[in-house]
Design a protein around this motif. Sequence first.
Motif, mmCIF file in Angstrom:
data_model
loop_
_atom_site.group_PDB
_atom_site.id
_atom_site.type_symbol
_atom_site.label_atom_id
_atom_site.label_comp_id
_atom_site.label_asym_id
_atom_site.label_seq_id
_atom_site.Cartn_x
_atom_site.Cartn_y
_atom_site.Cartn_z
ATOM 1 N N UNK A 170 0.836 -1.197 0.000
ATOM 2 C CA UNK A 170 0.000 0.000 0.000
ATOM 3 C C UNK A 170 0.879 1.257 0.000
ATOM 4 N N UNK A 171 0.663 2.108 -0.983
ATOM 5 C CA UNK A 171 1.377 3.393 -1.015
ATOM 6 C C UNK A 171 0.583 4.391 -0.185
ATOM 7 N N UNK A 172 1.262 5.075 0.723
ATOM 8 C CA UNK A 172 0.555 6.000 1.616
ATOM 9 C C UNK A 172 1.441 7.199 1.939
ATOM 10 N N UNK A 173 0.798 8.297 2.306
ATOM 11 C CA UNK A 173 1.531 9.488 2.748
ATOM 12 C C UNK A 173 1.931 9.251 4.200
ATOM 13 N N UNK A 174 3.231 9.328 4.457
ATOM 14 C CA UNK A 174 3.710 9.044 5.822
ATOM 15 C C UNK A 174 4.289 10.284 6.500
ATOM 16 N N UNK A 175 4.229 11.431 5.826
ATOM 17 C CA UNK A 175 4.767 12.644 6.449
ATOM 18 C C UNK A 175 4.939 13.745 5.418
ATOM 19 N N UNK A 176 5.756 14.712 5.770
ATOM 20 C CA UNK A 176 5.990 15.858 4.896
ATOM 21 C C UNK A 176 7.491 15.948 4.607
ATOM 22 N N UNK A 177 7.846 16.224 3.367
ATOM 23 C CA UNK A 177 9.270 16.327 3.020
ATOM 24 C C UNK A 177 9.812 17.699 3.440
ATOM 25 N N UNK A 178 11.137 17.826 3.371
ATOM 26 C CA UNK A 178 11.780 19.078 3.799
ATOM 27 C C UNK A 178 11.236 20.267 3.013
ATOM 28 N N UNK A 179 10.874 20.040 1.726
ATOM 29 C CA UNK A 179 10.358 21.168 0.921
ATOM 30 C C UNK A 179 8.833 21.303 1.014
ATOM 31 N N UNK A 180 8.234 20.620 1.990
ATOM 32 C CA UNK A 180 6.797 20.799 2.219
ATOM 33 C C UNK A 180 5.913 19.874 1.398
ATOM 34 N N UNK A 181 6.526 18.992 0.588
ATOM 35 C CA UNK A 181 5.739 18.055 -0.223
ATOM 36 C C UNK A 181 5.322 16.827 0.579
ATOM 37 N N UNK A 182 4.688 15.897 -0.120
ATOM 38 C CA UNK A 182 4.233 14.677 0.555
ATOM 39 C C UNK A 182 5.361 13.666 0.644
ATOM 40 N N UNK A 183 5.538 13.113 1.828
ATOM 41 C CA UNK A 183 6.472 11.983 1.966
ATOM 42 C C UNK A 183 5.628 10.722 1.752
ATOM 43 N N UNK A 184 6.002 9.948 0.700
ATOM 44 C CA UNK A 184 5.209 8.753 0.370
ATOM 45 C C UNK A 184 6.050 7.511 0.630
ATOM 46 N N UNK A 185 5.442 6.523 1.279
ATOM 47 C CA UNK A 185 6.151 5.270 1.565
ATOM 48 C C UNK A 185 5.241 4.105 1.195
ATOM 49 N N UNK A 186 5.839 2.926 1.114
ATOM 50 C CA UNK A 186 5.049 1.724 0.823
ATOM 51 C C UNK A 186 5.040 0.836 2.056
ATOM 52 N N UNK A 187 3.863 0.321 2.385
ATOM 53 C CA UNK A 187 3.708 -0.495 3.595
ATOM 54 C C UNK A 187 3.013 -1.803 3.224
ATOM 55 N N UNK A 188 3.526 -2.899 3.752
ATOM 56 C CA UNK A 188 2.919 -4.207 3.467
ATOM 57 C C UNK A 188 1.746 -4.421 4.420
ATOM 58 N N UNK A 189 0.565 -4.630 3.839
ATOM 59 C CA UNK A 189 -0.622 -4.909 4.666
ATOM 60 C C UNK A 189 -1.080 -6.334 4.374
ATOM 61 N N UNK A 190 -0.894 -7.257 5.346
ATOM 62 C CA UNK A 190 -1.336 -8.635 5.111
ATOM 63 C C UNK A 190 -2.861 -8.708 5.005
ATOM 64 N N UNK A 191 -3.366 -9.629 4.162
ATOM 65 C CA UNK A 191 -4.814 -9.826 4.048
ATOM 66 C C UNK A 191 -5.370 -10.188 5.412
ATOM 67 N N UNK A 192 -6.572 -9.737 5.687
ATOM 68 C CA UNK A 192 -7.227 -10.103 6.941
ATOM 69 C C UNK A 192 -6.853 -9.210 8.109
ATOM 70 N N UNK A 193 -5.984 -8.201 7.874
ATOM 71 C CA UNK A 193 -5.627 -7.283 8.964
ATOM 72 C C UNK A 193 -6.879 -6.503 9.372
ATOM 73 N N UNK A 194 -7.199 -6.459 10.679
ATOM 74 C CA UNK A 194 -8.370 -5.681 11.098
ATOM 75 C C UNK A 194 -8.244 -4.230 10.619
ATOM 76 N N UNK A 195 -9.378 -3.686 10.148
ATOM 77 C CA UNK A 195 -9.358 -2.310 9.639
ATOM 78 C C UNK A 195 -9.225 -2.252 8.121
ATOM 79 N N UNK A 196 -8.849 -3.359 7.501
ATOM 80 C CA UNK A 196 -8.791 -3.427 6.031
ATOM 81 C C UNK A 196 -10.108 -4.037 5.537
#
Length: 382
Positions: A170-196
């Motif tokens: 899952x690609x998600x915004x994880x913060x703000x970069x030094x120049x004020x842009x979006x910090x984007x990271x990829x996170x592994x979400x296993x199937x069946x995780x509560x909240x998905x």
Amino acid sequence: MDFLLDEEHEALRESVREFARDVVAPVIADHYEHHTFPYDVVRQMGKMGLFGLPFPEEYGGMGGDYLALCLALEELARVDSSVAVTLEAAISLGAMPIYRYGTPEQKARWLPKLVSGEALAAFGLTEPGFGSDAAGMQTRAVLDGDEWVINGSKAFITNSGTEITALINVAAVTGTTADGGKEISTIIVPSGTPGLTVHPGYSKVGWCASDTHELSFDDCRVPAENLLGERGRGLAQFLRILDEGRIAIAALAVGLAQGCVDESVRYAGQRHAFGQPIGDFQAIKFKIADMQVRAHTARLAYYDAVARLLAGREFKQAAAIAKLHASDSAMANARDATQIFGGYGFMNETPVARFYRDAKILEIGEGTSEVQRMIIARSLGL
Ligand SMILES: Cc1cc2nc3c(=O)[nH]c(=O)nc-3n(C[C@H](O)[C@H](O)[C@H](O)COP(=O)(O)OP(=O)(O)OC[C@H]3O[C@@H](n4cnc5c(N)ncnc54)[C@H](O)[C@@H]3O)c2cc1C
């Protein structure tokens, strides 16, 4: 310069061609009509090693290269695109990011089952409000102690809701970069995780035997170590993954374009009008000749892109050209093949009707044709 395949690649092409003819063709129309996922076909593809084609043997892979994957996709799509895109997404979007960016622990945990085809993985980039402009994404992941808490939604995610889906990158915004842009990271979400939540499958025009869902994340918590690669490198990761994936989609489009030629040649020899096979009319012969030109030139375009990739050369422009030309060719060939089949071409039971319905998405998925033109123009300094 050598456009001829070596013996190993030829043998692979031949064995996938036989598999598509003997295993996929007899069952796929039924899956397509009923919008069911072909688990048995996928299981057999796993046994053949197709999900492990470009991965090293240490993870159970076949130790092949990206060309091997492209050839397999081409031969599958020559018969059916749903099965081909299931393989394409599982490898290019699912397993490849983990192979390329994962920690040794992530690789050891996930790759053996993904590479064997026992499990599938997906890539969640597109959102309901952001597709081409993927960096506009709104899905957020916040680090809370030793967990990421994810909120947001993703749209049109292939392989995300099958019984054997193991995870979604899952690609998600994880913060703000030094120049004020979006910090984007990829996170592994296993199937069946509560909240998905995996929403019901879409009703699609084509790729009807493939699995596509909208996903939502509602305070979905995964361990901090599920971060894939470096924090903040998500944008660079998915741009690279999509560049490669475009070559794979081009190969798939070439398969569809060639499948249209196969079906048209066969039908032109057996359908009679005005006392002769329609294949005796020059109008039909020329149409099929033009179709073969499109399939052939599109194949050369993806061979060129894959050769650059394998040689470690710059391949972005070549991949965009291959994807653009191959998807245009697939659309044009599907239109012409349907015309050659006349009224029967408009009946869902004919393979060309499936080709017609499956061709359009090739101009949209993994970067629309407009996006490919933007990439090509940018590479020319425009
Ligand atoms: C069956 C299917 C499977 C998919 N699988 C996945 C998947 O597994 N993972 C995933 O993340 N995504 C997936 N997608 C999403 C797919 O990649 C997007 O649909 C695609 O990137 C286009 O985004 P969009 O639909 O939001 O269209 P938009 O970006 O809204 O585009 C709409 C139109 O505007 C045009 N446009 C946009 N920007 C410009 C511009 N700057 N200049 C000119 N024209 C422009 C586009 O070319 C298009 O014609 C899938 C989609 C489908 C239909």
